[in-house]
Every structure is written in structure tokens, then in C-alpha cells.
Design a protein around this motif. Structure first.
Motif, PDB file in Angstrom:
ATOM      1  N   ASN A   1     -11.583   1.385 -91.777  1.00 12.48           N
ATOM      2  CA  ASN A   1     -12.157   0.102 -92.119  1.00 12.48           C
ATOM      3  C   ASN A   1     -11.870  -0.386 -93.505  1.00 12.48           C
ATOM      4  OD1 ASN A   1     -13.112  -2.403 -91.531  1.00 12.48           O
ATOM      5  ND2 ASN A   1     -15.433  -1.755 -91.597  1.00 12.48           N
ATOM      6  N   TYR A   2     -10.884  -0.242 -94.046  1.00 10.99           N
ATOM      7  CA  TYR A   2     -10.535  -0.652 -95.238  1.00 10.99           C
ATOM      8  C   TYR A   2     -10.757  -2.041 -95.683  1.00 10.99           C
ATOM      9  CZ  TYR A   2      -8.189   3.679 -96.459  1.00 10.99           C
ATOM     10  OH  TYR A   2      -7.585   5.198 -96.529  1.00 10.99           O
ATOM     11  N   GLU A   3     -11.213  -2.535 -96.869  1.00 12.76           N
ATOM     12  CA  GLU A   3     -11.353  -3.869 -97.281  1.00 12.76           C
ATOM     13  C   GLU A   3     -10.291  -4.736 -97.462  1.00 12.76           C
ATOM     14  OE1 GLU A   3     -14.652  -4.548 -99.970  1.00 12.76           O
ATOM     15  OE2 GLU A   3     -15.937  -2.920 -98.786  1.00 12.76           O
ATOM     16  N   LEU A   4      -9.319  -4.078 -98.278  1.00 15.39           N
ATOM     17  CA  LEU A   4      -8.133  -4.647 -98.863  1.00 15.39           C
ATOM     18  C   LEU A   4      -6.706  -4.374 -97.777  1.00 15.39           C
ATOM     19  CD1 LEU A   4      -8.705  -4.097-102.604  1.00 15.39           C
ATOM     20  CD2 LEU A   4      -9.224  -6.095-101.256  1.00 15.39           C
ATOM     21  N   LEU A   5      -6.202  -5.536 -97.305  1.00 15.87           N
ATOM     22  CA  LEU A   5      -5.031  -5.437 -96.566  1.00 15.87           C
ATOM     23  C   LEU A   5      -3.926  -4.386 -97.272  1.00 15.87           C
ATOM     24  CD1 LEU A   5      -3.542  -6.306 -94.065  1.00 15.87           C
ATOM     25  CD2 LEU A   5      -2.716  -8.190 -95.327  1.00 15.87           C
ATOM     26  N   HIS A   6      -3.823  -4.331 -98.367  1.00 17.58           N
ATOM     27  CA  HIS A   6      -2.874  -3.761 -99.236  1.00 17.58           C
ATOM     28  C   HIS A   6      -3.108  -2.370 -99.289  1.00 17.58           C
ATOM     29  CE1 HIS A   6      -1.028  -1.340-102.868  1.00 17.58           C
ATOM     30  NE2 HIS A   6      -0.297  -2.230-102.624  1.00 17.58           N
ATOM     31  N   ASP A   7      -4.418  -1.860 -99.281  1.00 19.33           N
ATOM     32  CA  ASP A   7      -4.831  -0.479 -99.019  1.00 19.33           C
ATOM     33  C   ASP A   7      -4.669   0.083 -97.524  1.00 19.33           C
ATOM     34  OD1 ASP A   7      -5.500  -0.693-101.705  1.00 19.33           O
ATOM     35  OD2 ASP A   7      -7.831  -0.823-101.411  1.00 19.33           O
TER      36      ASP A   7
ATOM     37  N   LEU B   1       8.746  -5.400 -97.533  1.00 22.23           N
ATOM     38  CA  LEU B   1       8.592  -5.760 -98.682  1.00 22.23           C
ATOM     39  C   LEU B   1       9.615  -6.808 -99.224  1.00 22.23           C
ATOM     40  CD1 LEU B   1       7.997  -2.213-100.276  1.00 22.23           C
ATOM     41  CD2 LEU B   1       6.364  -4.115-100.176  1.00 22.23           C
ATOM     42  N   LEU B   2      10.851  -6.698 -98.531  1.00 18.30           N
ATOM     43  CA  LEU B   2      11.813  -7.781 -98.962  1.00 18.30           C
ATOM     44  C   LEU B   2      11.253  -9.073 -98.393  1.00 18.30           C
ATOM     45  CD1 LEU B   2      15.016  -5.785 -98.167  1.00 18.30           C
ATOM     46  CD2 LEU B   2      14.276  -6.852-100.475  1.00 18.30           C
ATOM     47  N   ALA B   3      10.758  -9.095 -97.183  1.00 13.41           N
ATOM     48  CA  ALA B   3      10.262 -10.562 -96.501  1.00 13.41           C
ATOM     49  C   ALA B   3       9.322 -11.013 -97.388  1.00 13.41           C
ATOM     50  CB  ALA B   3       9.581 -10.194 -95.248  1.00 13.41           C
ATOM     51  N   LYS B   4       8.336 -10.338 -97.913  1.00 11.34           N
ATOM     52  CA  LYS B   4       7.304 -10.834 -98.872  1.00 11.34           C
ATOM     53  C   LYS B   4       7.877 -11.346-100.188  1.00 11.34           C
ATOM     54  CE  LYS B   4       3.175  -7.823 -98.211  1.00 11.34           C
ATOM     55  NZ  LYS B   4       2.269  -6.969 -99.133  1.00 11.34           N
ATOM     56  N   PHE B   5       8.798 -10.621-100.723  1.00 11.55           N
ATOM     57  CA  PHE B   5       9.747 -11.352-101.886  1.00 11.55           C
ATOM     58  C   PHE B   5      10.353 -12.454-101.778  1.00 11.55           C
ATOM     59  CE2 PHE B   5      13.562 -11.312-104.412  1.00 11.55           C
ATOM     60  CZ  PHE B   5      12.851 -11.306-105.723  1.00 11.55           C
ATOM     61  N   VAL B   6      11.069 -12.469-100.415  1.00 12.79           N
ATOM     62  CA  VAL B   6      11.755 -13.760-100.364  1.00 12.79           C
ATOM     63  C   VAL B   6      10.827 -15.033 -99.868  1.00 12.79           C
ATOM     64  CG1 VAL B   6      13.192 -14.993 -98.605  1.00 12.79           C
ATOM     65  CG2 VAL B   6      13.770 -12.764 -99.421  1.00 12.79           C
ATOM     66  N   GLN B   7       9.675 -14.661 -99.524  1.00 15.08           N
ATOM     67  CA  GLN B   7       8.661 -15.782 -99.171  1.00 15.08           C
ATOM     68  C   GLN B   7       7.986 -16.190-100.422  1.00 15.08           C
ATOM     69  OE1 GLN B   7       5.983 -13.976 -96.285  1.00 15.08           O
ATOM     70  NE2 GLN B   7       7.337 -14.604 -94.418  1.00 15.08           N
ATOM     71  N   SER B   8       7.721 -15.321-101.234  1.00 14.73           N
ATOM     72  CA  SER B   8       7.208 -15.979-102.579  1.00 14.73           C
ATOM     73  C   SER B   8       8.043 -16.416-103.426  1.00 14.73           C
ATOM     74  CB  SER B   8       6.575 -14.467-103.290  1.00 14.73           C
ATOM     75  OG  SER B   8       7.496 -13.618-103.728  1.00 14.73           O
ATOM     76  N   ASP B   9       9.318 -16.052-103.400  1.00 13.81           N
ATOM     77  CA  ASP B   9      10.345 -16.708-104.042  1.00 13.81           C
ATOM     78  C   ASP B   9      10.629 -17.992-103.409  1.00 13.81           C
ATOM     79  OD1 ASP B   9      13.952 -16.594-104.635  1.00 13.81           O
ATOM     80  OD2 ASP B   9      12.504 -16.760-106.192  1.00 13.81           O
TER      81      ASP B   9
ATOM     82  N   THR C   1      -1.857   3.446 -93.845  1.00 10.73           N
ATOM     83  CA  THR C   1      -1.105   3.256 -92.581  1.00 10.73           C
ATOM     84  C   THR C   1       0.254   4.223 -92.918  1.00 10.73           C
ATOM     85  OG1 THR C   1      -2.171   1.515 -91.812  1.00 10.73           O
ATOM     86  CG2 THR C   1      -0.336   2.042 -90.524  1.00 10.73           C
ATOM     87  N   VAL C   2       1.248   3.383 -93.892  1.00 18.39           N
ATOM     88  CA  VAL C   2       2.567   4.201 -94.211  1.00 18.39           C
ATOM     89  C   VAL C   2       2.367   5.541 -94.465  1.00 18.39           C
ATOM     90  CG1 VAL C   2       4.354   4.162 -95.630  1.00 18.39           C
ATOM     91  CG2 VAL C   2       3.463   1.999 -94.662  1.00 18.39           C
TER      92      VAL C   2
END
Length: 160
Positions: A14-20, A141-149, A25-26
Motif C-alpha cells: 500500500n504505497y502512498e506515492l504512485l512513483h514509489d 517513460l518515453l510516453a510521459k516525456f512526450v505527453q509533458s512536452d 513493482t519494476v
């Protein structure tokens, strides 16, 4: 399967932060995959290969006679119901790991083990780790980068 198990364990934590949660998981998926590969080779090396096994002459006895005391052989015969066959299935389950090790000489077992470790049998599991864990992580990670850009471009903060 390792990713599903990792997600379940991470859900229990039950991690609080999605990043953690994603990071854990990985890392747990990679650990489970690596442990399964090392475990498989360890079992082959410690159960199939050892020199202290007594070998039976395959021309003298059938697998039913020489392997009857082995646990994996008994489990296989019960699960496949070999005793229901008309002749009792003397060759049923003769390809089970411990039965093969009983019927082969040490030098033959060693050659089989060396071939298994050298070939694609050894490389394929690590390619599978790459495909099931590493590539999805990089794509995410690439999808996140493209979306933020794209969001920054929409706001006019990045010049084209």
C-alpha cells in the motif's frame, strides 16, 4: 507472471506515492525473474547433475523398476494415472528429471547440463526479462516525456 506477483505484493504494501509503487513493482519484477532463472539452473545443477547419484543400467531395468522410489516419478504416475494402462505403463513418466538422472551416467548428465547452459536455453530467459520488464518501463517513460512536452507546447512555454 512475475509482474502479476509483483503487483500483488506491492498492493499489499500500500504505497502512498504512485512513483514509489511503480518503481517497487519494476524492481520486484526484475528480482523475481532473475531469481526464477537462477533457481532453475540451481535445481538442475544440484538435483540432476551430482555425481553421488547411483546410476542404473537402462538395459537391465525399466523406469518403473528403477525410478519407483523417486518423488517426482511417483507424483507424475499418480497425476497421469499410469497404473490405469493395460500393461501398467512401464515407460510412463520415464522422462522425469530424477528418473533421467538415475538412468544416465555422470558424464552424459554433465554434457546435457553444459549444453543447456550454453545455448539459447540460457539466453532466452534474459531476453524475456528485457521484453517483459525493461522495454515497457522505457516505453512508459518515453510516453510521459512526450505527453509533458506536448502539454508545455500547448501552453506556449516551448518554442518549436
Amino acid at each position: 507472471a512475475s509482474r502479476v506477483l509483483a503487483r500483488f505484493v506491492i498492493w499489499l504494501r500500500n504505497y502512498e506515492l504512485l512513483h514509489d509503487r511503480r518503481y517497487a513493482t519494476v524492481m520486484l519484477s526484475v528480482f523475481i525473474e532473475a531469481l526464477s532463472k537462477v533457481g532453475m539452473f540451481s535445481i538442475l545443477g544440484l538435483v540432476f547433475l551430482p555425481q553421488w547419484h547411483e546410476t542404473n543400467d537402462p538395459s537391465v531395468s525399466t523406469p518403473l523398476e528403477s525410478c519407483a522410489s523417486l518423488p517426482d516419478y511417483r507424483l507424475c504416475r499418480k497425476s497421469l494415472q499410469c497404473d490405469m494402462e493395460p500393461d501398467g505403463g512401464p515407460d510412463c513418466c520415464s522422462g522425469i528429471l530424477l528418473c533421467i538422472s538415475q538412468r544416465l551416467e555422470y558424464s552424459q548428465r554433465r554434457v546435457m547440463f553444459e549444453r543447456a547452459v550454453k545455448g539459447p536455453f540460457c539466453v532466452a530467459p534474459f531476453v524475456r526479462i528485457l521484453v517483459t520488464v525493461i522495454i515497457p518501463l522505457v516505453v512508459g517513460l518515453l510516453a510521459k516525456f512526450v505527453q509533458s512536452d506536448a502539454r508545455l507546447r500547448d501552453l506556449g512555454q516551448v518554442s518549436v
